[in-house]
Motif scaffolding. Sequence first.
Motif, PDB file in Angstrom:
ATOM      1  N   GLY A  11       0.815  -1.175  -0.007  1.00  0.00           N
ATOM      2  CA  GLY A  11       0.025  -0.024  -0.081  1.00  0.00           C
ATOM      3  C   GLY A  11       0.792   1.163   0.023  1.00  0.00           C
ATOM      4  N   ILE A  12       0.356   2.473  -0.254  1.00  0.00           N
ATOM      5  CA  ILE A  12       0.901   3.712  -0.277  1.00  0.00           C
ATOM      6  C   ILE A  12      -0.080   4.665   0.381  1.00  0.00           C
ATOM      7  CG2 ILE A  12       1.698   5.576  -1.578  1.00  0.00           C
ATOM      8  CD1 ILE A  12       2.635   3.717  -3.602  1.00  0.00           C
ATOM      9  N   LYS A  13       0.365   5.667   1.275  1.00  0.00           N
ATOM     10  CA  LYS A  13      -0.335   6.277   2.073  1.00  0.00           C
ATOM     11  C   LYS A  13      -0.746   7.568   1.194  1.00  0.00           C
ATOM     12  CE  LYS A  13       3.009   7.791   5.241  1.00  0.00           C
ATOM     13  NZ  LYS A  13       4.231   7.081   4.458  1.00  0.00           N
ATOM     14  N   PRO A  14      -2.013   8.203   1.106  1.00  0.00           N
ATOM     15  CA  PRO A  14      -1.918   9.349   0.550  1.00  0.00           C
ATOM     16  C   PRO A  14      -1.720  10.666   1.384  1.00  0.00           C
ATOM     17  CG  PRO A  14      -4.258   8.461   1.212  1.00  0.00           C
ATOM     18  CD  PRO A  14      -3.132   7.601   1.629  1.00  0.00           C
ATOM     19  N   GLY A  21      10.159   7.932  -6.542  1.00  0.00           N
ATOM     20  CA  GLY A  21      10.696   7.053  -5.479  1.00  0.00           C
ATOM     21  C   GLY A  21       9.469   6.266  -5.251  1.00  0.00           C
ATOM     22  N   ASN A  22       8.170   6.347  -5.011  1.00  0.00           N
ATOM     23  CA  ASN A  22       6.999   5.519  -5.013  1.00  0.00           C
ATOM     24  C   ASN A  22       6.935   4.759  -6.028  1.00  0.00           C
ATOM     25  OD1 ASN A  22       5.473   8.205  -3.381  1.00  0.00           O
ATOM     26  ND2 ASN A  22       5.918   6.457  -2.253  1.00  0.00           N
ATOM     27  N   TYR A  23       7.012   5.349  -7.380  1.00  0.00           N
ATOM     28  CA  TYR A  23       6.613   4.819  -8.427  1.00  0.00           C
ATOM     29  C   TYR A  23       7.757   3.730  -8.822  1.00  0.00           C
ATOM     30  CZ  TYR A  23       5.710   3.918 -13.502  1.00  0.00           C
ATOM     31  OH  TYR A  23       5.656   3.427 -14.560  1.00  0.00           O
ATOM     32  N   ALA A 186      15.293   0.436  -4.687  1.00  0.00           N
ATOM     33  CA  ALA A 186      15.156   0.345  -3.274  1.00  0.00           C
ATOM     34  C   ALA A 186      14.943   1.493  -2.520  1.00  0.00           C
ATOM     35  CB  ALA A 186      16.164  -0.841  -2.484  1.00  0.00           C
ATOM     36  N   LYS A 187      15.970   2.513  -2.900  1.00  0.00           N
ATOM     37  CA  LYS A 187      15.641   3.743  -2.299  1.00  0.00           C
ATOM     38  C   LYS A 187      16.265   4.834  -3.209  1.00  0.00           C
ATOM     39  CE  LYS A 187      16.619   5.703   2.212  1.00  0.00           C
ATOM     40  NZ  LYS A 187      17.098   5.492   3.487  1.00  0.00           N
ATOM     41  N   ILE A 188      15.367   5.560  -3.809  1.00  0.00           N
ATOM     42  CA  ILE A 188      15.544   6.800  -4.685  1.00  0.00           C
ATOM     43  C   ILE A 188      15.946   7.840  -3.821  1.00  0.00           C
ATOM     44  CG2 ILE A 188      14.753   7.883  -6.875  1.00  0.00           C
ATOM     45  CD1 ILE A 188      15.120   4.993  -7.300  1.00  0.00           C
ATOM     46  N   SER A 199      11.477  12.293  -1.154  1.00  0.00           N
ATOM     47  CA  SER A 199      10.348  12.290  -0.414  1.00  0.00           C
ATOM     48  C   SER A 199       9.517  13.542  -0.631  1.00  0.00           C
ATOM     49  CB  SER A 199      10.555  12.250   1.120  1.00  0.00           C
ATOM     50  OG  SER A 199       9.650  12.896   1.675  1.00  0.00           O
ATOM     51  N   LYS A 200       8.007  13.213  -0.833  1.00  0.00           N
ATOM     52  CA  LYS A 200       7.139  14.436  -1.146  1.00  0.00           C
ATOM     53  C   LYS A 200       7.354  15.224   0.305  1.00  0.00           C
ATOM     54  CE  LYS A 200       4.278  10.557   0.477  1.00  0.00           C
ATOM     55  NZ  LYS A 200       3.875   9.516  -0.084  1.00  0.00           N
ATOM     56  N   SER A 201       7.589  14.991   1.358  1.00  0.00           N
ATOM     57  CA  SER A 201       7.684  15.826   2.592  1.00  0.00           C
ATOM     58  C   SER A 201       8.867  16.875   2.340  1.00  0.00           C
ATOM     59  CB  SER A 201       7.517  15.309   3.652  1.00  0.00           C
ATOM     60  OG  SER A 201       8.444  14.263   3.779  1.00  0.00           O
TER      61      SER A 201
HETATM   62  P1  AMP Z   1       4.808   6.034   1.369  1.00  0.00           P
HETATM   63  O1  AMP Z   1       4.785   7.143   0.328  1.00  0.00           O
HETATM   64  O2  AMP Z   1       5.482   6.449   2.662  1.00  0.00           O
HETATM   65  O3  AMP Z   1       3.495   5.358   1.595  1.00  0.00           O
HETATM   66  O4  AMP Z   1       5.643   4.857   0.683  1.00  0.00           O
HETATM   67  C1  AMP Z   1       4.882   4.094  -0.220  1.00  0.00           C
HETATM   68  C2  AMP Z   1       5.655   2.920  -0.908  1.00  0.00           C
HETATM   69  O5  AMP Z   1       6.838   3.783  -1.826  1.00  0.00           O
HETATM   70  C3  AMP Z   1       6.686   2.253   0.202  1.00  0.00           C
HETATM   71  O6  AMP Z   1       6.880   1.197  -0.275  1.00  0.00           O
HETATM   72  C4  AMP Z   1       7.994   2.901   0.314  1.00  0.00           C
HETATM   73  O7  AMP Z   1       8.893   2.041   0.741  1.00  0.00           O
HETATM   74  C5  AMP Z   1       8.124   3.231  -1.263  1.00  0.00           C
HETATM   75  N1  AMP Z   1       9.138   4.582  -1.228  1.00  0.00           N
HETATM   76  C6  AMP Z   1       8.676   5.569  -1.038  1.00  0.00           C
HETATM   77  N2  AMP Z   1       9.683   6.677  -1.081  1.00  0.00           N
HETATM   78  C7  AMP Z   1      10.675   6.013  -1.893  1.00  0.00           C
HETATM   79  C8  AMP Z   1      12.074   6.054  -2.287  1.00  0.00           C
HETATM   80  N3  AMP Z   1      12.607   7.388  -2.188  1.00  0.00           N
HETATM   81  N4  AMP Z   1      12.747   5.161  -2.982  1.00  0.00           N
HETATM   82  C9  AMP Z   1      11.920   4.018  -3.058  1.00  0.00           C
HETATM   83  N5  AMP Z   1      10.927   3.671  -2.615  1.00  0.00           N
HETATM   84  C10 AMP Z   1      10.119   4.598  -2.151  1.00  0.00           C
END
Ligand code: AMP
Length: 332
Positions: A11-14, A21-23, A186-188, A199-201
Motif C-alpha cells: 500500500g501507499i499512504k495518500p 521514488g514511490n513509482y 530500493a531507495k531513490i 520524499s514528498k515531504s
Molecule cells: P509512502 O509514500 O511512505 O506511503 O511509501 C509508499 C511506498 O513507496 C513504500 O513501499 C515505500 O518504501 C516506497 N518509497 C517511498 N519513497 C521511496 C524512495 N525514495 N525510494 C524507493 N521507494 C520509496
Amino acid sequence: MEERKKVIFSGIKPSGELTLGNYLGAIKNWVKLQDEYDCYFCVADLHAITVRQEPKDLRRRTLEILSIYIAAGIEPKKNTMFIQSHVPAHCEASWLLTCSTYMGELSRMTQYKDKSKNMGDSISAGLFNYPVLMAADILLYNTDLVPVGKDQKQHLELARDIGERFNNLYSPTFTIPDGYISTSAAKIMDLQDPSKKMSKSEENPNGYILIMDPPEVIRKKVSRAVTDSIGEVNYTDDQPGVKNLINILSAIKSLSPEEIVEFYKGKGYADFKRDVAEAIVSELEPVQKKVTELLTNKDYLESIYKAGAEKANYVSMKTLRKMQKKIGLIQR
Ligand code: AMP
Ligand code: TRP
C-alpha cells in the motif's frame, strides 16, 4: 486441485503527492508481480491521518493514487485494489495486535523517531501505533510477500515479529510474510541531497520528481540534480548523486548499473542527464495521461474500489474471526 497462488499485499499512504521514488520503489514492481501472485493493493488512508491532513486534499489524493495504480498497469480485473478505511477489519485487527505489541518495539522504529522529532507534545498516538496497523494490513490476508521500498523494511520486520508472537501465544494463525525489496530502486534519493531519500515531504521541490510533474519540470529538475566534479559516470558511493541517477535509469530501462556505466564511458554528465530525463519523461507521460482521464470517470473508480473492498472484507473478516476466537472474545 489448483495450487493456492501466493499472496502479495502492499500500500501507499495518500499523505502527499506521489514521487518517482514511490513509482520506482513500489508501484512499478507491483506491475511486474501481478501475473504470478494474488495481489492486494490498498490506498492507506488510515495511515495518512497519523499526521494532520486537509480533508479535501486527502479525498483528492486517495482517488489519485488509485488512478495511478491503474494507470501504471495494475489490472483491476486481476487484482484487489481498495481503500483501507473501507475494510473495518484493519482497525479491529490493529487493536487486537496492539494489545500484544510492546511500547519498546514501537519506540525503536526509525520512521517514528524521525517523524516525531520536531513535533514536541503533539505527536499523535496514531503515529506511534502506525506499524501495528501496517502489521494488521499485512497479516489479515495471509500475505506471503510484501513489496516495499527499503525504508519500510523495519516495519515489515516488526509485522513478522507481531505475527509470530500471536502464533506462539495462541496457535498458528498468520502466515509470516517476507519482504520483497527490489535492488536498484530500493531507495531513490533526493536529487539535491543524495544522502536523503526522495520524499514528498521535502521542502525543496527540486529534490523530488512527482509522478504528475509535467515533462518540462522533470527535465529541469534532472538537469539541476546535484552531481560532483569528477565528470565520469561511475557507480560508487563516492559519487552519490550520479549513483542515484544510475539507479533511476536502471530501474526504468531494466539495465544493470554496470551496463549503464559501460555505455557512458568517455561521455560527460550532460548526455547522461539528458538521457535520464528523457527516460523518466517517456515512462511517466503515458501514466499521467491515463490518470487525468481516469479522474474524470469517478463512476469507474468507484466500481473498482467497491469491488476491491468487497473481496478484501470477505478475506480479512475470516482472519479477524479466527483472531477473536483464539483470544477468547465471544462470537456474536
Ligand atoms: P509512502 O509514500 O511512505 O506511503 O511509501 C509508499 C511506498 O513507496 C513504500 O513501499 C515505500 O518504501 C516506497 N518509497 C517511498 N519513497 C521511496 C524512495 N525514495 N525510494 C524507493 N521507494 C520509496
Ligand atoms: N507504511 C507504508 C509506507 O509508508 C504504507 C503501507 C501501509 C503499507 N500499509 C502497508 C506497505 C502494508 C506495505 C504493506 O510506505
